[in-house]
Every structure is written in C-alpha cells, then in structure tokens.
Design an enzyme around this catalytic site. Structure first.
Site, PDB file in Angstrom:
ATOM      1  N   ASP A   1      51.564  -2.499-104.247  1.00 19.29           N
ATOM      2  CA  ASP A   1      50.817  -2.905-103.070  1.00 19.29           C
ATOM      3  C   ASP A   1      49.635  -1.963-102.895  1.00 19.29           C
ATOM      4  OD1 ASP A   1      49.818  -3.402-100.503  1.00 19.29           O
ATOM      5  OD2 ASP A   1      51.801  -3.763 -99.645  1.00 19.29           O
TER       6      ASP A   1
ATOM      7  N   ASP B   1      42.656  -7.861-109.090  1.00 16.12           N
ATOM      8  CA  ASP B   1      43.558  -9.013-109.171  1.00 16.12           C
ATOM      9  C   ASP B   1      44.653  -8.759-108.145  1.00 16.12           C
ATOM     10  OD1 ASP B   1      45.204 -11.109-109.791  1.00 16.12           O
ATOM     11  OD2 ASP B   1      45.616 -10.480-111.844  1.00 16.12           O
TER      12      ASP B   1
ATOM     13  N   LYS C   1      39.703 -11.593-108.436  1.00 16.28           N
ATOM     14  CA  LYS C   1      40.454 -12.774-108.867  1.00 16.28           C
ATOM     15  C   LYS C   1      41.332 -13.221-107.704  1.00 16.28           C
ATOM     16  CE  LYS C   1      44.087 -14.297-111.933  1.00 16.28           C
ATOM     17  NZ  LYS C   1      45.225 -13.816-112.696  1.00 16.28           N
TER      18      LYS C   1
END
Length: 82
Positions: A9, A34, A74
């Site tokens: 995280d 990402d 992304k």
C-alpha cells in the site's frame, strides 16, 4: 540502475521508505505508477480514491524524476474516468 519493484500500500510510510531507500542519489527518466485501490463499485468514489493515490504518488515522485522525465499512471477505465 536495475528496475525496482515494490509491492504494498503506497500510502503506508514503510512502503514509501522502502522505495526512497532504493532511489537514494538516483534520478529516473521514467516512473510507472501502477496503483489503484480496491474498487467498491461506487464509480465516483472509486475514481476519487484513484486520483488521490495518483496525486500522492506524483508528489512523492517529484524528488526522483529527472527534468524532462516521464511519469506514467496505469489504471482501469471506468465510466467515471471517460
């Protein structure tokens, strides 16, 4: 410099510290982010959470990106991001 892959995280300080330790004295030409949250199904809330992660990652990355470098985000397309 080799590719650095860190999972976890991004909002957790230990994850940011691990990334920073791998980037000491390095300037990168490209950074790929990402990172998307777990989706709740509420498109507006999910889009807001995704943007918050991207803003935090952008702020963090500014210390490591070369002038003229590229940052790529992304994400998964949803109706809220169209």
């Amino acid at each position: 410099m080799n590719n650095i892959i860190v999972t976890g995280d991004f909002s957790d300080e230990p994850v940011q510290t691990k990334i920073a330790m791998n980037l000491i004295n390095n300037q990168l030409s490209t950074i790929l982010i990402d990172a998307t949250p777990e989706y709740s199904g509420n498109q507006q809330m999910d889009a807001s959470q995704t943007m918050s992660i991207f803003v935090e990652a952008l702020k963090f990355s500014k210390n490591y990106l070369k002038k003229g470098g590229n940052i790529v985000f992304k994400t998964i397309e949803s109706a809220a991001t169209l």
